[in-house]
Design a protein around this motif. Structure first.
Motif, PDB file in Angstrom:
ATOM      1  N   GLY A  24       0.759  -1.174  -0.050  1.00 12.35           N
ATOM      2  CA  GLY A  24       0.100  -0.039  -0.133  1.00 12.35           C
ATOM      3  C   GLY A  24       0.681   1.182  -0.095  1.00 12.35           C
ATOM      4  N   ILE A  26       4.403   1.396  -0.999  1.00 13.66           N
ATOM      5  CA  ILE A  26       5.140   1.412  -2.183  1.00 13.66           C
ATOM      6  C   ILE A  26       4.176   1.518  -3.494  1.00 13.66           C
ATOM      7  CG2 ILE A  26       6.735   0.380  -3.950  1.00 13.66           C
ATOM      8  CD1 ILE A  26       7.899  -0.992  -1.397  1.00 13.66           C
ATOM      9  N   GLY A  27       4.139   2.636  -4.214  1.00 14.04           N
ATOM     10  CA  GLY A  27       3.362   2.696  -5.438  1.00 14.04           C
ATOM     11  C   GLY A  27       3.822   3.805  -6.333  1.00 14.04           C
ATOM     12  N   LEU A  28       2.908   4.513  -6.967  1.00 13.70           N
ATOM     13  CA  LEU A  28       3.430   5.630  -7.771  1.00 13.70           C
ATOM     14  C   LEU A  28       3.930   6.649  -6.946  1.00 13.70           C
ATOM     15  CD1 LEU A  28      -0.144   5.671  -9.788  1.00 13.70           C
ATOM     16  CD2 LEU A  28       2.005   4.760 -10.396  1.00 13.70           C
ATOM     17  N   GLY A  29       3.765   6.824  -5.724  1.00 14.40           N
ATOM     18  CA  GLY A  29       4.201   7.790  -4.854  1.00 14.40           C
ATOM     19  C   GLY A  29       5.724   7.626  -4.796  1.00 14.40           C
ATOM     20  N   ILE A 104      -7.703  11.003  -3.033  1.00 11.96           N
ATOM     21  CA  ILE A 104      -6.342  10.579  -3.562  1.00 11.96           C
ATOM     22  C   ILE A 104      -6.505   9.445  -4.664  1.00 11.96           C
ATOM     23  CG2 ILE A 104      -4.332   9.305  -2.927  1.00 11.96           C
ATOM     24  CD1 ILE A 104      -4.763  10.736  -0.095  1.00 11.96           C
ATOM     25  N   PHE A 229       2.738  11.054   2.096  1.00 12.40           N
ATOM     26  CA  PHE A 229       2.079  10.426   0.841  1.00 12.40           C
ATOM     27  C   PHE A 229       2.699   9.079   0.664  1.00 12.40           C
ATOM     28  CE2 PHE A 229       1.288   9.749  -3.683  1.00 12.40           C
ATOM     29  CZ  PHE A 229      -0.038   9.904  -3.802  1.00 12.40           C
ATOM     30  N   SER A 230       3.917   9.245   0.483  1.00 14.34           N
ATOM     31  CA  SER A 230       4.606   7.905   0.065  1.00 14.34           C
ATOM     32  C   SER A 230       4.432   6.795   1.233  1.00 14.34           C
ATOM     33  CB  SER A 230       6.223   8.365  -0.014  1.00 14.34           C
ATOM     34  OG  SER A 230       6.601   6.938  -0.644  1.00 14.34           O
ATOM     35  N   MET A 235      -4.397   9.584   6.431  1.00 12.50           N
ATOM     36  CA  MET A 235      -5.690   9.700   5.721  1.00 12.50           C
ATOM     37  C   MET A 235      -6.539   8.160   5.806  1.00 12.50           C
ATOM     38  SD  MET A 235      -4.644   7.385   3.420  1.00 12.50           S
ATOM     39  CE  MET A 235      -6.223   7.119   2.426  1.00 12.50           C
ATOM     40  N   ALA A 237      -5.460   4.875   5.772  1.00 13.91           N
ATOM     41  CA  ALA A 237      -5.276   3.891   5.178  1.00 13.91           C
ATOM     42  C   ALA A 237      -4.480   2.819   6.267  1.00 13.91           C
ATOM     43  CB  ALA A 237      -4.494   4.004   3.990  1.00 13.91           C
ATOM     44  N   SER A 323      -1.424  -0.207  -4.068  1.00 10.13           N
ATOM     45  CA  SER A 323      -2.054   1.066  -3.493  1.00 10.13           C
ATOM     46  C   SER A 323      -3.254   1.425  -3.772  1.00 10.13           C
ATOM     47  CB  SER A 323      -0.905   2.009  -3.793  1.00 10.13           C
ATOM     48  OG  SER A 323       0.221   1.930  -3.580  1.00 10.13           O
ATOM     49  N   SER A 326      -5.388  -0.394  -1.334  1.00  5.49           N
ATOM     50  CA  SER A 326      -5.486  -0.002  -0.086  1.00  5.49           C
ATOM     51  C   SER A 326      -6.212   1.245   0.330  1.00  5.49           C
ATOM     52  CB  SER A 326      -3.763   0.263   0.684  1.00  5.49           C
ATOM     53  OG  SER A 326      -3.524   1.490   0.223  1.00  5.49           O
ATOM     54  N   LEU A 327      -6.334   2.144  -0.897  1.00  2.65           N
ATOM     55  CA  LEU A 327      -7.171   3.288  -0.794  1.00  2.65           C
ATOM     56  C   LEU A 327      -8.647   3.067  -1.001  1.00  2.65           C
ATOM     57  CD1 LEU A 327      -5.247   5.452  -3.412  1.00  2.65           C
ATOM     58  CD2 LEU A 327      -5.838   6.103  -1.290  1.00  2.65           C
ATOM     59  N   MET A 391      -3.337  15.558   4.632  1.00  2.00           N
ATOM     60  CA  MET A 391      -2.510  14.363   5.065  1.00  2.00           C
ATOM     61  C   MET A 391      -1.652  15.012   6.301  1.00  2.00           C
ATOM     62  SD  MET A 391      -1.488  12.081   1.750  1.00  2.00           S
ATOM     63  CE  MET A 391      -1.386  10.560   2.584  1.00  2.00           C
TER      64      MET A 391
HETATM   65  N1  PHE Z   1       1.587   5.655  -0.760  1.00  2.00           N
HETATM   66  C1  PHE Z   1       1.230   5.367  -1.890  1.00  2.00           C
HETATM   67  C2  PHE Z   1       2.271   5.428  -2.978  1.00  2.00           C
HETATM   68  O1  PHE Z   1       3.297   5.864  -2.732  1.00  2.00           O
HETATM   69  C3  PHE Z   1      -0.166   6.316  -2.143  1.00  2.00           C
HETATM   70  C4  PHE Z   1      -0.981   6.335  -1.265  1.00  2.00           C
HETATM   71  C5  PHE Z   1      -1.402   7.422  -0.250  1.00  2.00           C
HETATM   72  C6  PHE Z   1      -1.748   5.074  -1.084  1.00  2.00           C
HETATM   73  C7  PHE Z   1      -2.260   7.429   0.736  1.00  2.00           C
HETATM   74  C8  PHE Z   1      -2.713   5.190  -0.030  1.00  2.00           C
HETATM   75  C9  PHE Z   1      -2.921   5.965   0.905  1.00  2.00           C
HETATM   76  O2  PHE Z   1       1.792   5.489  -3.957  1.00  2.00           O
END
Ligand code: PHE
Length: 451
Positions: A24, A26-29, A104, A229-230, A235, A237, A323, A326-327, A391
């Motif tokens: 959750g 690790i992602g586009l963030g 988000i 965010f990362s 928020m 999650a 991710s 998880s959102l 956030m």
């Molecule tokens: N952390 C996720 C990412 O880095 C983005 C995200 C933010 C996911 C908040 C869930 C809640 O891509």
């Protein structure tokens, strides 16, 4: 040891919990947003500040948020209802979490849709043999149209919903366990290729030679926003996933793993991208398009690049998918527990709502690009509103809740698993949560609002 919670509510093991939460996080963030934010904020000094925020504030705040979830075993609204039954005001934090998750997810799914499109572009060979200008043009042409970005975004929402409908263990945990290790291996291979490009040096300097003159009030705010965010902090999650973590798991080590893995992947993403940015004479400050305009050039310059690019974009989509799961889960668990909807109904209706808001975000790169909210495009506005304001506000109140509202003995009980673990760090943790984190978050927020 007998498991303390035998209600089978959540993840089946500590590894499962760590991987799902790391998935959750690790992602586009990490792979898309981190590099371009670093690029816009001048590089290495920003990264140092980012790492500082991750470990000094990120980990304790993450632990606080997870405590709220695990203690209550509830969704974001239910958690505050249960832990603060007499002070209804705290439920505002539940509402903030739901709204933040919705917003988000709306802009995040736009970019997730782009990654799907790049899976197709790279497998059909359309990126092969193009020069950097043509590759940039391709990106601009795609994001400016109306239909295809929406189409891919929609597919992504459907994919996410189908996994979430399967449930926590059979859906979320099972898929993230398979996908995360593959992502790591591919990231390492990408780094090796990028580092061995001619002209990689300048990119490495940009990443690792700090130039503190580049730090401004704005970049401090952005570094904190990016860290939150990362790590998906502030928020809900982590309240949601925290409610799935078994009572016998150690929350401190779990949080350290999540933060460590997340930071490691972000740095790897930086190493894969910046040497290539400089080697191809592109601008590190290109903004949200950075990954999509730069990496195809790297692939074009490597043997087996086409295959590699397909795999990479598949993995980027996967990182996004763990991710978005998880959102969506934040919204779904709330609807299931508070409104008594089925998972299916909750997932479908939430996704539809996200699609409606998300469509405005997607179109703000094309037909709606002239619509400005406080000087931002719709997409940018949603990103800034959540990462830079909501956030940090969420994080601030979660820490206040743990540091000042919940009795200290309860917090200790949760971190020590009712006395079964030593939790020797508790004093430091508590000091940070009570004083340092709220002051730092407040300071950064006020700087941002007043500037
Ligand atoms: N952390 C996720 C990412 O880095 C983005 C995200 C933010 C996911 C908040 C869930 C809640 O891509």
């Amino acid at each position: 040891m007998e498991p303390l919670n035998n209600n089978n509510r959540g993840f089946s093991s500590n590894l499962g919990a760590i991987l799902a939460a790391t998935g959750g996080a690790i992602g586009l963030g990490n792979i898309w947003r981190f590099p371009y934010t670093v690029g816009e904020n001048g590089g290495s000094a920003f990264i140092l500040m980012y790492i500082f925020f991750v470990f000094l504030l990120g980990v304790p705040v993450m632990m606080s948020e997870i405590i709220i979830g695990r203690r209550s075993q509830k969704n974001v609204m239910g958690a505050f209802k249960m832990l603060a039954p007499k002070q209804k005001g705290w439920m505002g934090m539940g509402v903030l979490s739901l709204v933040a998750a919705l917003i988000i997810y709306s802009f995040y799914s736009v970019v997730a849709g782009w990654t799907l499109n790049y899976v197709i572009l790279s497998s059909s060979g359309e990126l092969v043999g193009k020069n950097p200008t043509e590759i940039s043009q391709l990106f601009v042409n795609f994001t400016q149209t109306s239909f295809w970005p929406l189409f891919h975004q929609f597919i992504f929402l459907v994919l996410t919903a189908s996994i979430v409908i399967l449930g926590v263990q059979k859906g979320i945990e099972r898929y993230t366990k398979i996908l995360m290790p593959i992502l790591l291996i591919l990231m390492i291979l990408m780094c090796i290729r990028s580092l061995t490009l001619d002209g990689a040096r300048q990119g490495i300097d940009f990443l690792f030679k700090p130039d503190f003159s580049k730090i401004t009030g704005d970049s401090v705010l952005e570094a904190l926003g990016q860290a939150l965010f990362s790590l998906s902090i502030g928020m809900g999650a982590l309240i949601t996933y925290g409610s799935y973590i078994r009572k016998e798991d150690n929350l401190f080590t779990t949080s350290l793993w999540i933060a460590g893995a997340d930071t490691f992947i972000a740095i790897l993403a930086g190493i894969s991208i910046f040497p290539a940015v400089f080697a191809f004479g592109l601008s590190p400050a290109a903004g949200p398009s950075l990954v999509f305009e730069v990496l195809p050039n790297v692939f074009n310059s490597m043997p087996g690049g086409r295959l590699f690019s397909v795999v990479f974009f598949v993995l980027l989509s996967i990182a996004a998918l763990t991710s978005t799961i998880s959102l969506l889960e934040v919204l779904v668990l709330w609807a299931v527990e508070e409104l008594h909807w089925s998972r299916r109904k909750a997932a479908i209706l939430s996704s539809l709502l996200v699609f409606i808001i998300g469509a405005f975000c997607a179109l703000s790169f094309g037909p709606l690009s002239d619509v400005k909210l406080f000087g931002h495009t719709i997409f940018d506005f949603c990103d800034t509103l959540t990462a830079t304001y909501m956030m940090p506000i969420g994080a601030l109140f979660f820490t206040l809740f743990i540091g000042w509202y919940l009795p200290k003995a309860e917090v200790y009980d949760e971190l020590s698993n009712s006395g079964q673990l030593k939790a020797r760090y508790f004093k430091i943790f508590y000091f940070i949560i009570r004083y340092i984190a709220p002051l730092a978050l407040l300071n950064v927020l006020l700087t941002g609002i007043l500037s």
